[in-house]
Scaffold this active site. Structure first.
Site, PDB file in Angstrom:
ATOM      1  N   ASN A  12       0.863  -1.167   0.233  1.00 36.98           N
ATOM      2  CA  ASN A  12      -0.044   0.128  -0.136  1.00 36.98           C
ATOM      3  C   ASN A  12       0.912   1.166   0.007  1.00 36.98           C
ATOM      4  OD1 ASN A  12      -1.810   2.006   0.602  1.00 36.98           O
ATOM      5  ND2 ASN A  12      -2.274   1.375   2.744  1.00 36.98           N
ATOM      6  N   LYS A  14      -0.209   4.254  -0.139  1.00 35.46           N
ATOM      7  CA  LYS A  14      -0.608   5.614   0.630  1.00 35.46           C
ATOM      8  C   LYS A  14      -0.230   6.643  -0.338  1.00 35.46           C
ATOM      9  CE  LYS A  14       0.277   3.154   4.921  1.00 35.46           C
ATOM     10  NZ  LYS A  14       0.355   3.068   6.186  1.00 35.46           N
ATOM     11  N   HIS A 102      -9.183   1.026   5.278  1.00 41.03           N
ATOM     12  CA  HIS A 102      -7.938   0.953   6.077  1.00 41.03           C
ATOM     13  C   HIS A 102      -7.931   2.137   7.139  1.00 41.03           C
ATOM     14  CE1 HIS A 102      -3.975   2.417   6.443  1.00 41.03           C
ATOM     15  NE2 HIS A 102      -3.523   1.318   5.944  1.00 41.03           N
ATOM     16  N   GLU A 104      -6.390   4.392   8.052  1.00 34.66           N
ATOM     17  CA  GLU A 104      -6.193   5.741   7.797  1.00 34.66           C
ATOM     18  C   GLU A 104      -7.458   6.438   7.386  1.00 34.66           C
ATOM     19  OE1 GLU A 104      -2.625   5.389   5.732  1.00 34.66           O
ATOM     20  OE2 GLU A 104      -1.753   4.601   7.568  1.00 34.66           O
ATOM     21  N   GLU A 201      -4.699  -5.177  10.692  1.00 34.77           N
ATOM     22  CA  GLU A 201      -3.864  -4.166  10.929  1.00 34.77           C
ATOM     23  C   GLU A 201      -4.193  -3.532  12.230  1.00 34.77           C
ATOM     24  OE1 GLU A 201      -2.085  -2.910   6.824  1.00 34.77           O
ATOM     25  OE2 GLU A 201      -3.707  -1.786   7.431  1.00 34.77           O
ATOM     26  N   GLY A 207       3.128   1.877  10.659  1.00 35.14           N
ATOM     27  CA  GLY A 207       3.926   3.049  10.757  1.00 35.14           C
ATOM     28  C   GLY A 207       4.889   3.477  11.859  1.00 35.14           C
ATOM     29  N   SER A 247       3.813  -2.512   9.963  1.00 35.03           N
ATOM     30  CA  SER A 247       5.379  -2.473  10.168  1.00 35.03           C
ATOM     31  C   SER A 247       5.959  -3.702   9.758  1.00 35.03           C
ATOM     32  CB  SER A 247       5.642  -2.103  11.687  1.00 35.03           C
ATOM     33  OG  SER A 247       5.345  -0.818  12.032  1.00 35.03           O
TER      34      SER A 247
HETATM   35  P1  PGA Z   1       3.264   0.178   7.657  1.00 33.62           P
HETATM   36  O1  PGA Z   1       1.685   0.345   6.922  1.00 33.62           O
HETATM   37  O2  PGA Z   1       3.816  -1.113   7.015  1.00 33.62           O
HETATM   38  O3  PGA Z   1       4.016   1.394   7.112  1.00 33.62           O
HETATM   39  O4  PGA Z   1       3.183  -0.124   9.000  1.00 33.62           O
HETATM   40  C1  PGA Z   1       0.847  -0.921   6.951  1.00 33.62           C
HETATM   41  C2  PGA Z   1      -0.505  -0.295   6.444  1.00 33.62           C
HETATM   42  O5  PGA Z   1      -0.879   0.784   6.642  1.00 33.62           O
HETATM   43  O6  PGA Z   1      -1.129  -0.930   5.386  1.00 33.62           O
END
Ligand code: PGA
Length: 285
Positions: A12, A14, A102, A104, A201, A207, A247
């Site tokens: 992803n 983003k 997601h 976010e 997740e 992140g 992560s």
């Molecule tokens: P990350 O994000 O691997 O940077 O933690 C995962 C995601 O948001 O799908």
């Protein structure tokens, strides 16, 4: 991972990378990934920003054995919905995957279980492959509410799945068939072989550099599968790929996917560099 389910390694991006970087990315990752039967068995998917979903990038992604997806889709086919994307147009562009709910989107853009379900229904009806995200935040985990939060999120998802009625049953059989080599036969009968995956997740791991341990991930994934069994059906639960996200790195992938109920990974930050993502894919084989 269980070979009876689809195995998915998804990146992803983003709001990172533009069209130029996207083309370079697929050129580089093509060189970094050897052609191997192990890789061919996996579904490799990238969710770039919408302005990267053009035909040149589509072609280059295909050469590198990747499929593309949208980071969000709307529940209507078209209309006055500024800033949204139509799943039916994406299908016509051969963009066959959608990321839905997601964290976010939930955190910053007002996504709720209700709007997420509507997006899921539209994408599912159009035969789009879906990765539907769920997860608890740190406060909820520390308060011991992880299972309650996931259960509520899964109830909304399951209700949408069940509202598709008979199609669910037909699809489960078809999707199982796709894994066991009878997909040509079922496709010939005109049935969909689209995949509906869940991505677990934990928000506290996204992140942050704090990954769930393989044991934590397996325990939650097993809980998710049990919930799907109760809320939808045993067959549906057994067939649904459950990905881990938060992560993920080349270093922790192997231990995560070694678990019975972890059917792949959804990667944010570490999917931005082709070399890093290629290492994750190799670690997941
Ligand atoms: P990350 O994000 O691997 O940077 O933690 C995962 C995601 O948001 O799908």
């Amino acid at each position: 991972m269980n070979i009876n389910r689809a195995q998915i390694i998804a990146g992803n991006w983003k709001m990172n990378h533009g069209p130029h970087e996207a083309l370079e990315y697929f050129q580089s990752i093509r060189k970094a990934l050897p052609e191997s039967a192990g890789i061919a068995r996996k579904k490799l998917v990238i969710f770039p920003v919408a302005y990267c979903l053009t035909s040149a990038i589509q072609a280059m992604a295909k050469l590198a054995n990747f499929e593309l997806g949208a980071q969000n889709v709307h529940w209507e086919t078209k209309g006055a919905f500024t800033g949204e994307l139509s799943a039916s147009v994406l299908q016509s562009m051969e963009v066959h995957w959608a990321l839905i709910a997601h964290s976010e989107r939930r955190q910053y853009f007002g996504e709720t279980d209700e709007t997420a379900s509507k997006r899921f229904l539209q994408a599912a009806k159009l035969g789009v492959n879906i990765i539907y995200c769920i997860g608890e935040n740190l406060k909820e985990r520390e308060a011991g509410k992880t299972e309650a939060i996931l259960s509520a999120q899964l109830s909304a998802f399951s209700k949408a799945v069940l509202s598709l009625g008979a199609r669910v049953k037909a699809d489960v059989g078809t999707r199982m068939g796709a894994r066991t080599g009878t997909s040509a036969e079922t496709e010939a009968k005109g049935k969909s072989t689209s995949i509906w995956a869940i991505a677990y997740e934990p928000v506290w791991a996204i992140g942050t550099g704090k990954t769930a341990t393989p044991e934590q991930a397996q325990a939650v994934h097993a809980f998710i599968r049990k919930s799907l069994e109760k809320k939808v059906s045993e067959e549906f639960a057994a067939d649904t790929p459950i990905l881990y996200g938060g992560s993920v790195t080349p270093q922790n992938t192997e231990a995560l996917v070694r678990n019975e109920d972890v059917d792949g990974v959804l990667v944010g930050g570490a999917s931005l560099k082709p070399d890093e993502f290629a290492k994750i894919i190799k670690a997941a084989i």
